[in-house]
Design a protein around this motif. Structure first.
Motif, PDB file in Angstrom:
ATOM      1  N   TYR A 104       0.806  -1.226   0.000  1.00 39.37           N
ATOM      2  CA  TYR A 104       0.000   0.000   0.000  1.00 39.37           C
ATOM      3  C   TYR A 104       0.841   1.279   0.000  1.00 39.37           C
ATOM      4  O   TYR A 104       0.282   2.364  -0.086  1.00 39.37           O
ATOM      5  N   VAL A 105       2.162   1.147   0.095  1.00 31.88           N
ATOM      6  CA  VAL A 105       3.005   2.350  -0.044  1.00 31.88           C
ATOM      7  C   VAL A 105       3.041   2.802  -1.506  1.00 31.88           C
ATOM      8  O   VAL A 105       3.442   3.926  -1.800  1.00 31.88           O
ATOM      9  N   PHE A 106       2.615   1.927  -2.426  1.00 31.82           N
ATOM     10  CA  PHE A 106       2.600   2.260  -3.852  1.00 31.82           C
ATOM     11  C   PHE A 106       1.202   2.707  -4.286  1.00 31.82           C
ATOM     12  O   PHE A 106       0.189   2.300  -3.706  1.00 31.82           O
ATOM     13  N   PRO A 119       9.035   4.606  -7.126  1.00 33.45           N
ATOM     14  CA  PRO A 119       8.483   5.719  -6.352  1.00 33.45           C
ATOM     15  C   PRO A 119       7.274   5.289  -5.518  1.00 33.45           C
ATOM     16  O   PRO A 119       6.433   4.525  -5.981  1.00 33.45           O
ATOM     17  N   VAL A 120       7.222   5.777  -4.289  1.00 37.94           N
ATOM     18  CA  VAL A 120       6.095   5.469  -3.401  1.00 37.94           C
ATOM     19  C   VAL A 120       5.095   6.628  -3.450  1.00 37.94           C
ATOM     20  O   VAL A 120       5.475   7.782  -3.596  1.00 37.94           O
ATOM     21  N   ALA A 121       3.812   6.292  -3.348  1.00 40.68           N
ATOM     22  CA  ALA A 121       2.748   7.302  -3.382  1.00 40.68           C
ATOM     23  C   ALA A 121       1.478   6.685  -2.820  1.00 40.68           C
ATOM     24  O   ALA A 121       0.557   6.337  -3.561  1.00 40.68           O
ATOM     25  N   PRO A 122       1.408   6.499  -1.502  1.00 44.91           N
ATOM     26  CA  PRO A 122       0.251   5.829  -0.901  1.00 44.91           C
ATOM     27  C   PRO A 122      -1.051   6.559  -1.184  1.00 44.91           C
ATOM     28  O   PRO A 122      -1.095   7.787  -1.275  1.00 44.91           O
ATOM     29  N   LEU A 123      -2.132   5.783  -1.290  1.00 44.71           N
ATOM     30  CA  LEU A 123      -3.440   6.322  -1.650  1.00 44.71           C
ATOM     31  C   LEU A 123      -4.288   6.699  -0.438  1.00 44.71           C
ATOM     32  O   LEU A 123      -5.311   7.369  -0.590  1.00 44.71           O
ATOM     33  N   GLY A 124      -3.901   6.258   0.748  1.00 47.59           N
ATOM     34  CA  GLY A 124      -4.719   6.499   1.929  1.00 47.59           C
ATOM     35  C   GLY A 124      -3.905   6.520   3.202  1.00 47.59           C
ATOM     36  O   GLY A 124      -2.669   6.422   3.180  1.00 47.59           O
ATOM     37  N   VAL A 125      -4.601   6.617   4.334  1.00 49.60           N
ATOM     38  CA  VAL A 125      -3.955   6.741   5.640  1.00 49.60           C
ATOM     39  C   VAL A 125      -3.129   5.506   5.978  1.00 49.60           C
ATOM     40  O   VAL A 125      -1.998   5.620   6.471  1.00 49.60           O
ATOM     41  N   TYR A 126      -3.687   4.323   5.727  1.00 49.82           N
ATOM     42  CA  TYR A 126      -2.946   3.094   6.056  1.00 49.82           C
ATOM     43  C   TYR A 126      -1.599   3.066   5.350  1.00 49.82           C
ATOM     44  O   TYR A 126      -0.552   2.896   5.979  1.00 49.82           O
ATOM     45  N   GLY A 127      -1.597   3.237   4.028  1.00 47.40           N
ATOM     46  CA  GLY A 127      -0.344   3.203   3.284  1.00 47.40           C
ATOM     47  C   GLY A 127       0.606   4.304   3.701  1.00 47.40           C
ATOM     48  O   GLY A 127       1.821   4.090   3.813  1.00 47.40           O
ATOM     49  N   ALA A 128       0.078   5.497   3.959  1.00 43.15           N
ATOM     50  CA  ALA A 128       0.924   6.614   4.376  1.00 43.15           C
ATOM     51  C   ALA A 128       1.562   6.342   5.734  1.00 43.15           C
ATOM     52  O   ALA A 128       2.752   6.625   5.946  1.00 43.15           O
ATOM     53  N   SER A 129       0.780   5.794   6.660  1.00 43.25           N
ATOM     54  CA  SER A 129       1.332   5.506   7.990  1.00 43.25           C
ATOM     55  C   SER A 129       2.374   4.396   7.928  1.00 43.25           C
ATOM     56  O   SER A 129       3.393   4.436   8.640  1.00 43.25           O
ATOM     57  N   LYS A 130       2.163   3.405   7.063  1.00 42.60           N
ATOM     58  CA  LYS A 130       3.167   2.349   6.897  1.00 42.60           C
ATOM     59  C   LYS A 130       4.439   2.896   6.246  1.00 42.60           C
ATOM     60  O   LYS A 130       5.547   2.471   6.587  1.00 42.60           O
ATOM     61  N   LEU A 131       4.288   3.827   5.322  1.00 44.06           N
ATOM     62  CA  LEU A 131       5.457   4.469   4.734  1.00 44.06           C
ATOM     63  C   LEU A 131       6.203   5.258   5.803  1.00 44.06           C
ATOM     64  O   LEU A 131       7.441   5.267   5.837  1.00 44.06           O
TER      65      LEU A 131
END
Length: 300
Positions: A104-106, A119-131
């Motif tokens: 989900y970081v992608f 390149p990473v570009a999370p779509l939501g809070v979960y992916g952003a927090s994991k990044l």
């Protein structure tokens, strides 16, 4: 005895790390949420300093992807601040950390498998927090391995395989999303990979560090995954409903999902010699636990 501290002890991965057949002289101490509160940095620091651990496997996470959209503070506490505290504590103790992250970081908008340096570009809070957790570990502990994974399933806890078997036994027709691609990951196979990496990091000061991907081999869709679940389940006397393909738009969720979550294994194969088995055979291992071996396997 070389003891490895494992967070997320009650989750799918933590359960498999505790069940893993560690070599003589090694043990995994898998701590549940009740035993280690990942929203408490002081408790994390104290637990790592409590005894001479050989390493930490950071497997605990806030994984409620949709709930994270409205509970962002807790998601960031568990997925970013807890890894930051673990990494700092590992540096203070002079031990390595192996941290589990996510596809989900992608953004999921690439054709083909994602490489570790894409390149990473999370779509939501979960992916952003994991990044955020990745960045915390990367900057907080020099001797680290970050392992991104996807679509984790097992015979334990809540996951897609168990949900399909339950719902498939209740309904003659299921509708499953067909426009999201990925590679299922058996928690047991991921646990074995993490254990191998951890032991090498402990025993070899020159062991590779950095970011890696692990999933079972081969792409599919959620629809294709469901069809294979029921194909194999039927051979074991399990349910076999009809599976209809739908789009993500027909099954809206609070959090957006990456359309493509297929992960490249190039880095983990090159640095650690880890070659994941195909997802279909990994699924068979899980169904053997849940339903028993197929008739073909029993007579072989």
């Amino acid at each position: 005895m070389k003891a490895v501290l494992v967070t997320g002890g009650s989750g799918q991965l933590g359960t498999e790390l505790a069940r893993f057949s560690w070599p003589e002289g090694w043990e995994a101490v898998a701590l549940t949420r009740a035993e280690l509160d990942l929203t408490d940095p002081a408790a994390i620091a104290a637990k790592v300093a409590e005894r001479p651990w050989a390493a930490v496997i950071s497997a605990g996470a806030y994984t409620a992807v949709d709930k994270a959209e409205s509970d962002s503070v807790t998601a960031w506490q568990v997925n970013a601040l807890a890894p930051a505290a673990l990494a700092a504590a590992c540096t203070a103790a002079g031990i390595p950390i192996v941290h589990v992250s996510t596809d989900y970081v992608f953004a999921g908008d690439k054709q083909g498998a994602w490489e570790v340096d894409d390149p990473v570009a999370p779509l939501g809070v979960y992916g952003a927090s994991k990044l955020g957790g990745e960045l915390a570990v990367r900057t907080g502990c020099k001797r680290h391995a970050i392992v991104r994974t996807a679509w984790v399933v097992s015979a334990h806890g809540n996951n897609f395989v168990k949900t399909m078997l339950r719902v498939g036994a209740e309904r003659p027709v299921l509708r499953v999303v067909a426009d999201q691609q990925g590679s299922p990951t058996a928690a047991a196979d991921l646990a074995a990979a993490l254990a191998a990496m951890t032991m090498r990091l402990v025993d070899d000061p020159a062991a590779p560090t950095g970011t890696y991907h692990f999933s079972n081999a081969g792409p599919t869709s959620w629809h294709g995954f469901a069809e294979e679940i029921f194909r194999q389940a039927a051979a074991r006397g399990g349910p076999s409903p009809q599976v209809e393909a739908i789009t993500s738009a027909e099954f809206p969720t609070p959090a957006a999902r990456p359309a493509n979550s297929v992960l490249s294994h190039r880095a983990i194969e090159q640095d650690y010699g880890i070659h994941p088995q195909g997802w279909q055979s990994a699924l068979g291992d899980i169904l053997d636990q849940l339903l028993g071996s197929s008739k073909v396997e029993k007579t072989a």
